[in-house]
Scaffold this active site. Structure first.
Site, short mmCIF file in Angstrom:
data_model
loop_
_atom_site.label_atom_id
_atom_site.label_comp_id
_atom_site.label_asym_id
_atom_site.label_seq_id
_atom_site.Cartn_x
_atom_site.Cartn_y
_atom_site.Cartn_z
N HIS A 267 0.72 -1.11 -0.09
CA HIS A 267 0.05 0.11 0.02
C HIS A 267 0.94 1.35 0.14
O HIS A 267 2.09 1.26 0.21
CB HIS A 267 -0.90 0.04 1.29
N GLU B 8 -2.09 -7.00 7.61
CA GLU B 8 -0.83 -7.00 8.12
C GLU B 8 -0.61 -8.10 9.42
O GLU B 8 -1.79 -8.41 9.97
CB GLU B 8 -0.58 -5.71 8.32
#
Length: 210
Positions: free
Chosen positions: A11, A84
């Site tokens: 990202h 994550e």
């Protein structure tokens, strides 16, 4: 059916990345720089051709993927398994705060050791869930297709190592994923091979893993 190319895409930047703050599974949005990075990276990836697109459901990854959807027309499927690493008590702390409170554990994490950070996940656990997700999505792509996976630095590195047949403790041999940068894996008869690593638009910051 299976994809022949995997693009593992981190990202864009968040305010926490800029501050060197450990995000983990906290839902931190892209900042203005991160949104610009995502758009620039998306222009590169759209030109490569995209057959399928999946993303972590955390907004920083989902919004990064949305920039590619806007250019390619390929909708992103959101998958919580691509989140994550769960960093437990470390989440939301600056890296120097973690170092002050858990100096030995943090040093071991930086060395690539497979420990449970902040009471959250181990590298092995992250690798198992992210790799299973990537493989599942890849198997749903037509033969010869390209799958783009928008996710997070530590999660992507764990999947990358597992897909290449390397131990999770080998992460120190690879630099951290830069914001909005990606790795390209190609399917070979014997498995996946690494074709590109940390490719991406110029000027995107490194951003701390986690």
């Amino acid at each position: 059916m299976t994809a022949s190319t995997l693009v593992l895409w981190r990202h864009g930047r968040t305010a926490s990345n800029a501050e060197n703050r450990f995000q983990g599974q906290l839902d931190v949005p892209l900042d203005d720089v991160g949104r610009a990075q995502a758009r620039e990276a998306a222009a590169h990836l759209a030109a490569l051709g995209v057959d399928a697109l999946v993303a972590s459901d955390l907004s920083r990854a989902a919004d990064t993927a949305a920039a590619l959807t806007a250019l390619s027309g390929v909708p992103a499927r959101l998958d919580p398994a691509l989140r994550e690493v769960d960093a437990g008590r470390w989440q939301g702390l600056l890296h120097h705060e973690i170092t002050a409170q858990w100096p030995q554990e943090y040093a071991a994490w930086r060395r690539g050791e497979d420990l449970r950070i902040g009471g959250g996940e181990t590298r092995t656990e992250v690798a198992e869930r992210t790799t299973a997700a990537v493989r599942g999505h890849a198997d749903a792509v037509d033969d010869g297709g390209t799958l783009v996976v928008a996710s997070h630095g530590a999660a992507l590195k764990a999947a990358l190592l597992r897909l290449l047949g390397l131990p999770v403790t080998a992460g120190g041999a690879f630099a951290g994923f830069r914001n909005a940068h990606w790795a390209v894996l190609r399917r070979r008869a014997e498995g996946w091979s690494l074709a590109e690593y940390n490719a991406g638009p110029p000027g995107a910051g490194v951003g701390a893993e986690g």
